[in-house]
Design an enzyme around this catalytic site. Structure first.
Site, mmCIF file in Angstrom:
data_model
loop_
_atom_site.group_PDB
_atom_site.id
_atom_site.type_symbol
_atom_site.label_atom_id
_atom_site.label_comp_id
_atom_site.label_asym_id
_atom_site.label_seq_id
_atom_site.Cartn_x
_atom_site.Cartn_y
_atom_site.Cartn_z
ATOM 1 N N TYR A 40 -31.354 48.176 24.647
ATOM 2 C CA TYR A 40 -30.007 48.736 24.851
ATOM 3 C C TYR A 40 -30.073 50.002 25.702
ATOM 4 O O TYR A 40 -29.245 50.209 26.598
ATOM 5 C CB TYR A 40 -29.375 49.014 23.497
ATOM 6 N N LYS A 77 -28.184 50.396 29.238
ATOM 7 C CA LYS A 77 -27.116 51.372 29.403
ATOM 8 C C LYS A 77 -27.460 52.451 30.420
ATOM 9 O O LYS A 77 -26.568 52.967 31.108
ATOM 10 C CB LYS A 77 -26.763 51.986 28.047
#
Length: 298
Positions: free
Chosen positions: A154, A158
Site C-alpha cells: 500500500y 500510494k
C-alpha cells in the site's frame, strides 16, 4: 452555495461507500453529473444522488486494470458526453510485513491503488485536452506512502500516486488541466484492521516518525468523516483553486495541511567525481551522514 459545478461531469472511483461516496454526493450537490464506480455499492450511491435531485450513473466494476480505467471513463462520455473531473479514490489493504507478503498481496493492492489511477487518467486525458477548457484530476494518496509498518504494498502504491500526480500535473498543465493529490485520514472501523493497529503500536514503541497521523494512533475524539475530505475535494474543483496543481494535501478531521515537494537536504560536490576513498574522508562522512538519526534499526 449555488451549484458551481453545474454542467460538469465527474467520475469518482471507489465511490460505493465511505469517503468515495461522500465525494460523489458532494460533487452532485454542487451540480455535477456523476459516474459512480464501485464493484459492489455503486447502485446505492447512484440512488442517493438521484433522490437528492442529481444525475448519476453507475460503473459497476473493479478499478484494477487498464481496461477498467478505459471503461470507467467511457461510461461518462457515453452517458453525459464529456468528462471534466476525475477523482481517483479506489484502494484496498492487504497488510503484511514484507517478509511474509505474497505476490498476490502485492499485485492486488498496486493494481487497485496505483495502476488504475494511471489508467483512468490515461483515458480521461485525451477528452480533457480535446475539450479545451481545462479539467481537474484528484488522486487519493495516503500518509502510508511516507512509511508505515506492515503495508509495503500500500505504501509503494500510494507514494507512486504522489509521483504520478506531479508528473501528470507537468504533462497536462500546458492544456490547463490540473492534477492534485490528497492524503486523507477518514478510515472507518472496518478498515482499522488489527494488523494495522498493531503496526501503529509497534511504530510508537520504536520511535518511528509519526507522518502526521501517529501511525493509526488516532486522537480520542477523532471521528472519521468522509464529508470533511469531500469538502477539500470540492474546493479543488472550483475556480478558486484554478492555479493549484501538482500539490500534496493532508486532511484529517479538523486539520488540513499542505506537504512541500521533496527537496534535497544536502549536496556535496567532489571535483573529478566520487570514489570510496573520497566518501570515507571524515569531513565528507560528517557532512553526508553525520546528522542522520538511527531510527529504524533495532
Amino acid at each position: 452555495m449555488d451549484q458551481p459545478l453545474q454542467g460538469k461531469v465527474a467520475v469518482v472511483t471507489g465511490a460505493g461507500r465511505n469517503m468515495g461516496r461522500e465525494e460523489a454526493l458532494a460533487l452532485a450537490g454542487a451540480g455535477a453529473k456523476v459516474v459512480v464506480n464501485s464493484k459492489h455499492s455503486a447502485d446505492a450511491t447512484v440512488a442517493d444522488i438521484r433522490a437528492m435531485g442529481g444525475e448519476a450513473v453507475p460503473a459497476v466494476m473493479d478499478a484494477n486494470s487498464w481496461a477498467a480505467g478505459e471503461a470507467i471513463v467511457a461510461t461518462a462520455v457515453e452517458h453525459f458526453g464529456r468528462i471534466d473531473i476525475l477523482v481517483n479514490n479506489a484502494g484496498i489493504h492487504r497488510p503484511h510485513s514484507i517478509e511474509s507478503m505474497t505476490e498476490e498481496d502485492w499485485d492486488a493492492v498496486v493494481d487497485v491503488s496505483l495502476k488504475c489511477y494511471a489508467a483512468t487518467i490515461r483515458f480521461a486525458a485525451p477528452h480533457l485536452i480535446a475539450q479545451g477548457d481545462g479539467g481537474v484530476i484528484i488522486n487519493t494518496g495516503s500518509t502510508s506512502g511516507l512509511g508505515h509498518l506492515s503495508v509495503a504494498n500500500y505504501s509503494a502504491a500510494k507514494e507512486g500516486v504522489a509521483g504520478l500526480t506531479r508528473t501528470v500535473a507537468r504533462d497536462l498543465g500546458k492544456y490547463g488541466v490540473r492534477c492534485n493529490m490528497i492524503r486523507p485520514v477518514s478510515l472507518v472501523s472496518d478498515l482499522l484492521l488489527p494488523e494495522l493497529v498493531e503496526a501503529g503500536a509497534e511504530s510508537r514503541r520504536r520511535g518511528f516518525p509519526s507522518n502526521g497521523v501517529r501511525d493509526f494512533n488516532f486522537p480520542k475524539d477523532f471521528t472519521p468523516d468522509g464529508r470533511q475530505v469531500a469538502a477539500l475535494v470540492l474546493l479543488l474543483c472550483l475556480p478558486q483553486a484554478a492555479h493549484v496543481s501538482g500539490q500534496d494535501f493532508f486532511v484529517m478531521g479538523e486539520e488540513i495541511g499542505l506537504y512541500p515537494e521533496p527537496e534535497m537536504r544536502k549536496l556535496l560536490r567532489e571535483p573529478g567525481g566520487w570514489t570510496l576513498e573520497a566518501l570515507l574522508r571524515s569531513e565528507t562522512l560528517a557532512g553526508l551522514l553525520g546528522d542522520i538519526p538511527n531510527r529504524y534499526l533495532a
